[in-house]
Scaffold this motif. Structure first.
Motif, mmCIF file in Angstrom:
data_model
loop_
_atom_site.group_PDB
_atom_site.id
_atom_site.type_symbol
_atom_site.label_atom_id
_atom_site.label_comp_id
_atom_site.label_asym_id
_atom_site.label_seq_id
_atom_site.Cartn_x
_atom_site.Cartn_y
_atom_site.Cartn_z
ATOM 1 N N LEU A 4 -49.630 28.789 -16.362
ATOM 2 C CA LEU A 4 -49.896 30.226 -16.303
ATOM 3 C C LEU A 4 -50.562 30.569 -14.968
ATOM 4 C CD1 LEU A 4 -50.140 33.049 -17.707
ATOM 5 C CD2 LEU A 4 -52.306 32.272 -18.643
ATOM 6 N N LYS A 5 -51.524 29.746 -14.594
ATOM 7 C CA LYS A 5 -52.250 29.943 -13.355
ATOM 8 C C LYS A 5 -51.311 29.894 -12.143
ATOM 9 C CE LYS A 5 -56.149 27.714 -11.460
ATOM 10 N NZ LYS A 5 -57.262 26.781 -11.631
ATOM 11 N N GLU A 6 -50.450 28.892 -12.185
ATOM 12 C CA GLU A 6 -49.495 28.700 -11.101
ATOM 13 C C GLU A 6 -48.541 29.901 -11.011
ATOM 14 O OE1 GLU A 6 -47.142 25.086 -11.714
ATOM 15 O OE2 GLU A 6 -45.486 26.170 -10.783
ATOM 16 N N SER A 7 -48.125 30.395 -12.183
ATOM 17 C CA SER A 7 -47.157 31.491 -12.177
ATOM 18 C C SER A 7 -47.772 32.800 -11.668
ATOM 19 C CB SER A 7 -46.583 31.685 -13.580
ATOM 20 O OG SER A 7 -47.539 32.289 -14.410
ATOM 21 N N THR A 115 -35.234 36.261 -23.046
ATOM 22 C CA THR A 115 -36.378 36.292 -23.970
ATOM 23 C C THR A 115 -35.930 35.957 -25.387
ATOM 24 O OG1 THR A 115 -37.509 37.903 -22.573
ATOM 25 C CG2 THR A 115 -38.273 37.744 -24.846
ATOM 26 N N ILE A 116 -34.787 36.507 -25.787
ATOM 27 C CA ILE A 116 -34.247 36.189 -27.119
ATOM 28 C C ILE A 116 -33.949 34.688 -27.197
ATOM 29 C CG2 ILE A 116 -32.261 36.509 -28.665
ATOM 30 C CD1 ILE A 116 -32.146 39.434 -27.675
ATOM 31 N N GLY A 117 -33.353 34.149 -26.145
ATOM 32 C CA GLY A 117 -33.033 32.716 -26.113
ATOM 33 C C GLY A 117 -34.284 31.864 -26.226
ATOM 34 N N LYS A 118 -35.307 32.237 -25.473
ATOM 35 C CA LYS A 118 -36.560 31.465 -25.518
ATOM 36 C C LYS A 118 -37.210 31.573 -26.897
ATOM 37 C CE LYS A 118 -37.951 32.131 -20.624
ATOM 38 N NZ LYS A 118 -38.731 33.064 -19.767
ATOM 39 N N MET A 119 -37.173 32.772 -27.475
ATOM 40 C CA MET A 119 -37.769 32.941 -28.807
ATOM 41 C C MET A 119 -37.010 32.092 -29.820
ATOM 42 S SD MET A 119 -38.558 37.036 -28.876
ATOM 43 C CE MET A 119 -39.549 37.111 -30.368
ATOM 44 N N ALA A 120 -35.681 32.132 -29.730
ATOM 45 C CA ALA A 120 -34.850 31.348 -30.655
ATOM 46 C C ALA A 120 -35.218 29.875 -30.555
ATOM 47 C CB ALA A 120 -33.370 31.565 -30.336
ATOM 48 N N TYR A 121 -35.357 29.414 -29.324
ATOM 49 C CA TYR A 121 -35.723 28.014 -29.090
ATOM 50 C C TYR A 121 -37.073 27.691 -29.735
ATOM 51 C CZ TYR A 121 -37.699 24.070 -26.530
ATOM 52 O OH TYR A 121 -38.313 22.899 -26.214
ATOM 53 N N GLN A 122 -38.047 28.559 -29.511
ATOM 54 C CA GLN A 122 -39.393 28.279 -30.016
ATOM 55 C C GLN A 122 -39.450 28.321 -31.543
ATOM 56 O OE1 GLN A 122 -42.257 30.671 -27.843
ATOM 57 N NE2 GLN A 122 -41.634 29.788 -25.885
ATOM 58 N N TYR A 123 -38.765 29.287 -32.126
ATOM 59 C CA TYR A 123 -38.740 29.341 -33.599
ATOM 60 C C TYR A 123 -38.041 28.106 -34.165
ATOM 61 C CZ TYR A 123 -40.493 34.149 -33.856
ATOM 62 O OH TYR A 123 -41.275 35.271 -33.782
ATOM 63 N N LYS A 124 -36.982 27.707 -33.498
ATOM 64 C CA LYS A 124 -36.252 26.529 -33.984
ATOM 65 C C LYS A 124 -37.137 25.285 -33.890
ATOM 66 C CE LYS A 124 -31.882 24.266 -34.080
ATOM 67 N NZ LYS A 124 -31.310 23.208 -33.245
ATOM 68 N N VAL A 274 -49.167 44.168 -25.842
ATOM 69 C CA VAL A 274 -48.346 43.160 -25.163
ATOM 70 C C VAL A 274 -48.448 41.911 -26.024
ATOM 71 C CG1 VAL A 274 -48.061 41.746 -23.082
ATOM 72 C CG2 VAL A 274 -48.812 44.137 -22.875
ATOM 73 N N LYS A 275 -47.318 41.425 -26.500
ATOM 74 C CA LYS A 275 -47.348 40.269 -27.403
ATOM 75 C C LYS A 275 -46.899 38.983 -26.730
ATOM 76 C CE LYS A 275 -47.185 42.850 -31.662
ATOM 77 N NZ LYS A 275 -46.638 43.010 -33.007
ATOM 78 N N LEU A 276 -45.962 39.118 -25.794
ATOM 79 C CA LEU A 276 -45.430 37.929 -25.132
ATOM 80 C C LEU A 276 -45.374 38.153 -23.627
ATOM 81 C CD1 LEU A 276 -42.322 37.331 -27.462
ATOM 82 C CD2 LEU A 276 -44.460 36.032 -27.504
ATOM 83 N N ARG A 287 -44.791 32.954 -23.526
ATOM 84 C CA ARG A 287 -46.076 32.633 -24.154
ATOM 85 C C ARG A 287 -46.639 33.832 -24.894
ATOM 86 N NH1 ARG A 287 -48.486 28.658 -20.665
ATOM 87 N NH2 ARG A 287 -46.817 27.209 -20.177
ATOM 88 N N PRO A 288 -47.442 33.566 -25.919
ATOM 89 C CA PRO A 288 -48.201 34.672 -26.516
ATOM 90 C C PRO A 288 -49.139 35.220 -25.442
ATOM 91 C CG PRO A 288 -48.436 32.650 -27.820
ATOM 92 C CD PRO A 288 -47.750 32.269 -26.541
ATOM 93 N N PHE A 289 -49.322 36.514 -25.427
ATOM 94 C CA PHE A 289 -50.212 37.093 -24.424
ATOM 95 C C PHE A 289 -51.650 37.037 -24.911
ATOM 96 C CE2 PHE A 289 -52.405 40.935 -22.713
ATOM 97 C CZ PHE A 289 -52.572 40.447 -21.436
#
Ligand code: GDP
Length: 300
Positions: A4-7, A115-124, A274-276, A287-289
């Protein structure tokens, strides 16, 4: 945290390091210093209203603590920024009684599909059964892109042909989610802004169909905003929340932009949490915000 810091490196340079520069070499705190601070904040995309609010709070903080040295301004600024941003982490809502239906809205190019793809990945990864719905029937490429993500992550997708009715996609998706015992249904929507009122009507209709077919749904209407658009993101938030009941914001592309200050504007000026946050192209770069972590990462 280090990722997060780096980004946030570029935002740190336009925001926190600029405050350093304003303060450095200065002895006392005077009106000119406050003006320069306000200028830095506006340049960092904090927005005029929030910049004024923040400077006002700093001014009061300086007085209340009877601070004389300019060098301490940064600490007071940190405290006031932390106060304004709060500490609340607002998670994505979940439906305990069946599929959690998440409708994702936003202008083309902001990072909706990613974002949908990343969420899908994380839920999976959490062991959940995920279903995607290709609700942007306006663009064949949008359907293809979402399908690529579905394959990459290994989840099912409901799709119709290009040009078909997005309401029908939503209808099918909600029914499929129930019959297939899906845990999370992520519904993509169109984001063409060249015909705004048409798009907003379409989103309203999709929302209505979801709610009709599954009372209580959608459990989340997630608006995706692109941090690199700076203050424009706030305009988009206003436009979309007039059309549908936006319940959360996902702010993408915070990595590599100097405009991360816009988070402060969104948090303080919008009534929507802001949630993500999106901080890169990797699957786990969503990431969760957490406002406190965000400020700490920004301060380095
Ligand atoms: P959509 O049109 O809203 O669906 O946008 P896409 O999901 O296709 O994303 C547009 C571009 O933004 C793509 O090149 C994504 O890889 C990129 N993108 C999305 N989110 C992020 C992020 O958090 N960071 C970075 N660096 N790029 C992102």
């Amino acid at each position: 945290f280090s990722r997060l810091k780096e980004s946030l490196t570029k935002t740190r340079q336009t925001f926190i390091e600029k405050i350093d520069q304003v303060v450095t070499g200065r002895k006392g705190i005077d009106e000119e210093l406050y003006e320069e601070l306000e200028e830095v904040l506006i340049q960092a995309d904090v927005g005029v209203n929030t910049a004024m609010k923040l400077v006002e709070r700093v001014r009061k903080g300086v007085k209340a603590r009877n601070v004389q040295e300019a060098s301490r301004l940064k600490d007071i600024f940190y405290e006031e920024l932390a106060y304004l941003m709060g500490e609340k982490v607002t998670p994505i809502q979940e439906n305990a009684e069946g599929p959690t239906v998440i409708m994702v809205v936003g202008v083309n190019g902001v990072g909706k599909t990613t974002t949908i793809g990343k969420m899908a990945y994380q839920y999976k990864e959490q062991g959940k059964k995920v279903l995607l719905a290709a609700g942007d029937t306006f663009r064949a490429a949008a359907i293809d892109q979402l399908e690529i993500w579905a394959q990459r992550v290994g989840v099912d997708i409901i799709k119709h042909q290009e040009g078909s009715d997005p309401g029908a996609v939503a209808y099918d998706a909600v029914h499929a989610a129930r019959s297939r015992n899906v845990d999370v249904l992520l519904i993509d929507t169109a984001g063409r802004l060249h015909n705004k009122s048409n798009l907003m009507d379409e989103l309203r209709k999709v929302h209505r169909i979801i709610a009709r077919e599954m009372p209580g749904a959608p459990h989340e209407v997630l608006l995706v905003l692109d941090a690199t658009t700076g203050q424009n993101a706030l305009n988009q938030a206003k436009i979309f929340s007039e059309a549908v009941n936006v319940t959360g914001i996902a702010l993408t592309k915070l990595d590599g932009t100097a405009k991360g200050g816009v988070v402060t504007a969104i948090v303080t000026e919008m009534a929507i949490p802001v949630k993500l946050i999106g901080i890169g192209e990797r699957m786990d770069d969503l990431r969760p915000f957490n406002p406190k972590d965000f400020i700490d990462a920004l301060y380095g």
